[in-house]
Design a protein around this motif. Structure first.
Motif, PDB file in Angstrom:
ATOM      1  N   ASP A  27      -2.412   4.973  -3.111  1.00 28.92           N
ATOM      2  CA  ASP A  27      -3.848   4.411  -2.750  1.00 28.92           C
ATOM      3  C   ASP A  27      -4.460   5.788  -2.706  1.00 28.92           C
ATOM      4  O   ASP A  27      -5.271   5.565  -2.428  1.00 28.92           O
ATOM      5  CB  ASP A  27      -3.750   3.351  -1.652  1.00 28.92           C
ATOM      6  CG  ASP A  27      -2.966   1.456  -2.304  1.00 28.92           C
ATOM      7  OD1 ASP A  27      -3.881   1.223  -3.551  1.00 28.92           O
ATOM      8  OD2 ASP A  27      -1.800   1.797  -2.693  1.00 28.92           O
ATOM      9  N   SER A  60      -5.083  -5.055   0.629  1.00 34.02           N
ATOM     10  CA  SER A  60      -4.726  -3.847  -0.337  1.00 34.02           C
ATOM     11  C   SER A  60      -6.234  -3.233   0.830  1.00 34.02           C
ATOM     12  O   SER A  60      -6.889  -3.798   1.598  1.00 34.02           O
ATOM     13  CB  SER A  60      -5.692  -4.324  -1.462  1.00 34.02           C
ATOM     14  OG  SER A  60      -6.396  -5.581  -1.937  1.00 34.02           O
ATOM     15  N   ALA A  85      -6.838   7.110  -6.960  1.00 32.88           N
ATOM     16  CA  ALA A  85      -6.791   7.772  -5.710  1.00 32.88           C
ATOM     17  C   ALA A  85      -7.835   8.444  -4.989  1.00 32.88           C
ATOM     18  O   ALA A  85      -8.656   9.150  -5.813  1.00 32.88           O
ATOM     19  CB  ALA A  85      -5.229   8.671  -5.821  1.00 32.88           C
ATOM     20  N   ILE A  88       0.950  -1.195   0.425  1.00 38.29           N
ATOM     21  CA  ILE A  88      -0.089   0.225   0.376  1.00 38.29           C
ATOM     22  C   ILE A  88       0.434   1.036   0.088  1.00 38.29           C
ATOM     23  O   ILE A  88       1.906   1.006   0.508  1.00 38.29           O
ATOM     24  CB  ILE A  88      -1.398   0.006   1.211  1.00 38.29           C
ATOM     25  CG1 ILE A  88      -2.250  -1.268   1.159  1.00 38.29           C
ATOM     26  CG2 ILE A  88      -2.221   1.558   1.178  1.00 38.29           C
ATOM     27  CD1 ILE A  88      -2.650  -1.796   2.360  1.00 38.29           C
TER      28      ILE A  88
END
Length: 539
Positions: free
Chosen positions: A262, A309, A284, A213
């Motif tokens: 992320d 994730s 994002a 991540i």
């Protein structure tokens, strides 16, 4: 049939339970643009007559403790981060050159912060000292030494946290605007690399190192109207006038150009959003809180340990990612409150001394109604004994309250250590100078004249300066008081007719000039006559 349905229901419940057991929450509390706002203040914007008290860092600690106590026993993890600009703006922040704020952030146990442009306000050496004092890393991947082209030694480009066996990278980024938003001397030894291009380099690097991540803490902002700005961005990309190679980008542009991020936490633009902006293509998420303390953003990222994730996010019980820690709800932590009082008494001695009175509030606003700005310019003009005075809109940071005026009030209006510079130039150069500064922010604070500005026109054609109804003469010489910041940051010394030998730095602080002006003219009253009028040739 009924047995089949019951069987399917049991299977669904079992699968849901198993899925839930693989989910943990990463609780991220985030701040940005604290600007020394570590003390309590009244929220007059909510109720001018009976304002609630927005708590200090001690109330922030009470809120953070509640979060940790509620969730960490469940196996969830917690991060506290900041997106930069931590100290300039209040006596405790500016006079301690950030040391007091860093000590308080140490007490709050911050995990990381991005370096903002105002971290350079007291010079690069001071920034390095603050980084050494901090018990958390100062992050930035795009500040390099001008000679070696290597990252400066007082920042780290990223850190990697290992939580539940999952690698979470946190990368820092600083706006390239710092090179023009700071005094030249303060950033003389460094360069600021293009934001998106450099961030992409480090996203790729941490991914290659096994990061599952990627989080970016960026001193770049979500614009006030993100939907409109996104549309403009796409149009510029299609026209070929904007790309990832450019610099001085905002957070939306960086999130769009950079693949593999992320979550992003932004700042620099002093507005909070109660829900994140999501880029339609990269997906994002960008979060951003309000400035000057009193508010902390909070998001619970749902982490699937099996897929390693983010599978979703949620907010605290308040239904928004922004939580204002009002004192009545989050009572100050007594130990930290005591430490804050000690630090404040040492740094701010004498700041509550009354120096005069104001008959009414000196409000801020655009250039036509910025009465606090008019006061600043009047003080500059008087102490420098010039024909005119000008100040940039961003230099005036607070209103001046009605009633007793203290040195603290003056400091809040003008927290920067800017000094008054004088120069004498022909009227033609005066017009060019005014137009160059005004074009950047569609307004300018003035004293000694009335200005008409047409943003649809360019250069000298956009400005008309009048004294008592008469336009100034292009060939006549006029004296001007201006801040050393404007001279430096706007490169005015390079205008034709403004040579260095006519620029005189008085070394009188603008803040001191304001205080002396109030003492001499007390009680002071706002001058409500417009000094700036914006026109439009398209009407």
């Amino acid at each position: 049939m009924k047995k089949v349905l019951i069987t399917l229901l049991i299977i669904f419940i079992l699968l849901s339970t198993c899925w839930g057991e693989d989910i943990n929450k990463l609780i991220i509390a985030f701040t940005n643009d604290i600007h020394g706002g570590v003390t309590a203040r009244e929220a007059t914007f909510i109720n001018p007559d009976f304002p609630p008290v927005m708590g200090n860092v001690s109330s922030q600690l009470t809120y953070l403790k509640r979060l940790k106590e509620q969730y960490q026993d469940q196996g969830d993890e917690f991060l506290l981060i900041d997106a930069g600009d931590i100290f300039t703006g209040t006596p405790i922040g500016s006079l301690s050159k950030g040391e007091a704020v860093v000590k308080l952030m140490n007490y709050l146990e911050y995990d990381a912060m991005a370096v903002g442009n105002h971290e350079f306000d007291a010079g690069e050496e001071n920034l390095a000292s603050l980084s050494e004092l901090a018990e958390f890393p100062f992050l930035s991947c795009n500040i390099v030494d001008k000679q070696s082209k290597e990252l400066v030694n007082y920042v780290e480009p990223y850190i990697i946290k290992n939580l539940w066996g999952i690698k979470i990278a946190i990368i820092g980024l600083t706006t390239a605007e710092t090179r023009i938003a700071s005094f030249t001397e303060n950033v003389r030894g460094v360069e600021f690399l293009p934001e998106a291009k450099t961030l992409q380099k480090y996203v790729d690097k941490v991914r290659n190192e096994g990061a599952d991540i990627v989080i970016a803490i960026v001193h770049l902002g979500i614009p006030f109207d993100p939907n409109s700005e996104y549309t403009k961005m796409i149009e510029r990309i299609e026209e070929g006038t904007l790309s990832a190679e450019d610099d001085m980008l905002n957070a939306i542009e960086v999130a769009h150009f950079t693949k593999g991020i992320d979550v992003m936490f932004g700042g620099h633009i002093h507005i909070g959003f109660d829900h994140p902006w999501e880029d339609p293509e990269t997906h994002a998420l960008i979060f951003q809180s309000y400035a000057r303390g009193g508010t902390v953003g909070t998001v619970f990222l749902k982490i699937d340990r099996e897929t390693r994730s983010i599978v979703g996010y949620e907010f605290p019980e308040y239904g928004t990612d922004l939580v204002t820690y009002f004192e009545e709800e989050f009572w100050p932590d007594p130990k930290l409150d005591s430490l804050l009082s000690v630090i404040q008494s040492e740094v701010e001695a004498g700041f509550d001394k009354v120096i005069g009175k104001a008959t009414d509030i000196f409000t801020r606003g655009d250039a036509s109604v910025n009465y606090a700005g008019y006061l600043v310019c009047d003080a500059m003009k008087e102490i420098a004994k010039t024909d005119f005075a000008i100040c940039n809109m961003g230099g005036v940071r607070a209103e001046l309250p009605a009633g007793d005026v203290t040195l603290r009030d003056v400091f809040n209006v003008m927290p920067f250590d800017n000094s008054i510079v004088t120069l004498s130039v022909p009227g033609s150069v005066m017009v060019e100078l005014f137009s160059q500064v005004a074009s950047k922010h569609s307004g300018l604070l003035v004293s000694g004249c009335k200005v008409y500005f047409d943003p649809d026109k360019k250069g000298k054609e956009s400005i008309r300066i009048e004294i008592q109804g008469e336009e100034i003469s292009p060939g006549e010489s006029y004296s001007l008081a201006i801040s050393d910041y404007i001279i430096d940051a706007y490169n005015l010394r390079y205008l034709e007719g403004v040579s260095s030998d006519i620029i005189r730095n008085s070394y009188n602080l603008m803040r001191d000039a304001i205080a002396e002006y109030i003492k001499k003219h007390t009680p002071v009253s706002p001058d409500t006559k417009p000094r700036w009028e914006t026109l439009s040739s398209r009407q």
